[in-house]
Write a protein that holds these residues in place. Structure first.
Motif, short mmCIF file in Angstrom:
data_model
loop_
_atom_site.label_atom_id
_atom_site.label_comp_id
_atom_site.label_asym_id
_atom_site.label_seq_id
_atom_site.Cartn_x
_atom_site.Cartn_y
_atom_site.Cartn_z
N ASN A 1 0.84 -1.18 0.00
CA ASN A 1 0.00 0.00 0.00
C ASN A 1 0.89 1.24 0.00
O ASN A 1 2.01 1.22 0.52
N THR B 1 0.69 5.63 0.67
CA THR B 1 -0.11 6.73 1.20
C THR B 1 0.33 8.03 0.55
O THR B 1 1.48 8.45 0.69
N PRO C 1 -3.40 12.79 4.25
CA PRO C 1 -2.93 11.47 3.81
C PRO C 1 -4.07 10.56 3.37
O PRO C 1 -5.10 10.48 4.00
N LYS C 2 -3.85 9.90 2.23
CA LYS C 2 -4.86 9.00 1.67
C LYS C 2 -4.13 7.75 1.17
O LYS C 2 -3.20 7.85 0.36
N THR C 3 -4.56 6.58 1.66
CA THR C 3 -3.86 5.32 1.35
C THR C 3 -4.55 4.58 0.20
O THR C 3 -5.78 4.50 0.14
N VAL D 1 4.51 9.81 -2.04
CA VAL D 1 3.83 8.75 -1.30
C VAL D 1 4.76 8.19 -0.23
O VAL D 1 5.99 8.25 -0.35
#
Length: 400
Positions: A265, A267, A278-280, A295
């Motif tokens: 993953n 982020t 922050p968005k994963t 990221v």
């Protein structure tokens, strides 16, 4: 290729904020270098250069191009938001030939970072053709409206698909099938037999990309270290359990890209240098031409080697590119079967909802005074602009 200090991928500068940058550019391109302009100029992509527009590097707007054999010194205050930028030629399409590189603005020493990472690396991406950027410029600068084309100008002409994608200046043309070499009733790498719909004309002005029902390109890679091409594959090494900030830069000419990290993953913490909430995401992020995406990647998988797959969007038939994400101490090779083929990349791209969902990092808008020392440097420039005086003595005055 047009290179800087003998390498296409050149890290360039690591300026602080605020400080003064001074860069002297000398044009040593050879006499036979094809060009639509007599000279070069360097643009600092993403920099506002407030109060210093004459250092922006735009030919015939902020400066005259730097002629062959001559030099020009750019001097400006780095008063930008800390983050990921890049520099490139802005006189013709020499940037398509590699006259470009990453540009990272570090925060002041007394400002803690908004996001914590143990290490940092750059993924500098670009599309690569087997003809020069200036040859592309000749085609693309012709009149788009066919009624305005003349015998002297010719008609607008699409440049077709790139031959490969580069990751930090490295790529393998042989990794992926060249769809321009297809013939009808021949067996494709997938095992299928080509039909007329799968074939492109070698004349890029006639056929720019494959149709919606055609079979995309197919790629086949060897494990790292198993071929003489291995030095041309980028390897990003990470420590088990660590977090690495990857600064992804799409410095391409015409290709929107998707970048995927096998089994990891990522982020998103910054877009075009601006910190975001922050968005994963599961493995993949998008980056369009000229954009930068930062990221955080956590090394939380089994120690080994994994693929970084980079694919083209909206360019059916275009190739993909592959780098290796290697855990420190691992002797394992990534599984060649785990790359993402060009075709499936179409299902990996972000939709409009995702693209519009990003918000500023909460620390930037928080009213709490305790956040100000940490966030102030990421807002409006705090340092007073220095005055760089224009020359007050003219050698020649030209009136147009």
């Amino acid at each position: 290729a047009a290179v800087v200090t003998r390498t296409i991928h050149n890290l360039g500068l690591l300026p602080c904020n605020p400080c003064t940058a001074q860069v002297t550019v000398k044009n040593n391109l050879p006499d036979g270098w094809p060009s639509t302009a007599k000279g070069i100029s360097i643009h600092w992509h993403g920099f506002s250069l407030k109060g210093q527009p004459w250092m922006d590097g735009t030919k015939f707007v902020s400066q005259c191009p730097i002629a062959k054999g001559s030099s020009f010194t750019y001097k400006f205050q780095v008063n930008e938001m800390p983050g990921t930028y890049f520099w490139h030629d802005h006189s013709t399409l020499n940037r398509a030939d590699g006259l470009m590189g990453p540009l990272i603005v570090q925060p002041p020493a007394d400002v803690p970072p908004l996001d914590t990472a143990d290490a940092s690396a750059v993924l500098f991406l670009k599309d690569w053709w087997h003809f020069t950027g200036n040859a592309m410029a000749f085609r693309l600068n012709r009149p788009f409206d066919p009624t305005k084309a003349t015998g002297d100008t010719g008609a607008w002409c699409w440049v077709g698909l790139p031959k490969s994608l580069l990751i930090n200046g490295k790529g393998n043309y042989a990794d992926c099938e060249d769809v321009y070499k297809r013939e009808v009733n021949k067996t494709l790498p997938s095992g299928n037999v080509t039909a007329a719909k799968d074939v492109l004309s070698p004349n890029a002005c006639v056929a720019g990309q494959l149709g919606p029902t055609a079979e995309p390109s197919t790629c086949s890679v060897k494990a790292a270290g198993s071929s003489s091409c291995n030095p041309q594959r980028e390897v990003v090494t990470i420590k088990p359990g660590s977090t690495t900030r990857l600064r992804i830069i799409n410095a391409g000419t015409l290709v929107y890209m998707t970048v995927c990290f096998e089994k990891h993953n990522v982020t998103v913490v910054a877009l075009d240098a601006a910190p975001v909430e922050p968005k994963t995401f599961n493995e993949c992020v998008d980056v369009n031409t000229g954009q930068r995406v930062d990221v955080l990647l956590k090394a939380d998988q089994a120690v080994g080697s994994y693929w970084i797959s980079v694919g083209s969007q909206y360019r059916k038939g275009a190739p993909a590119a592959y780098a290796v994400l290697k855990y420190e101490g691992s002797k394992a090779q990534p599984n060649p079967d785990n790359i993402i083929q060009p075709g499936p990349f179409v299902n990996k791209k972000w939709n409009t909802t995702t693209t519009l969902s990003f918000k500023p990092n909460p620390l930037l808008v928080a009213a709490d005074a305790t956040n100000k020392p940490k966030s102030a440097a990421y807002l409006a420039p705090k340092a007073p602009l220095q005055s760089f005086k224009l020359p007050d003595k003219l050698d020649k005055r030209i009136v147009l």
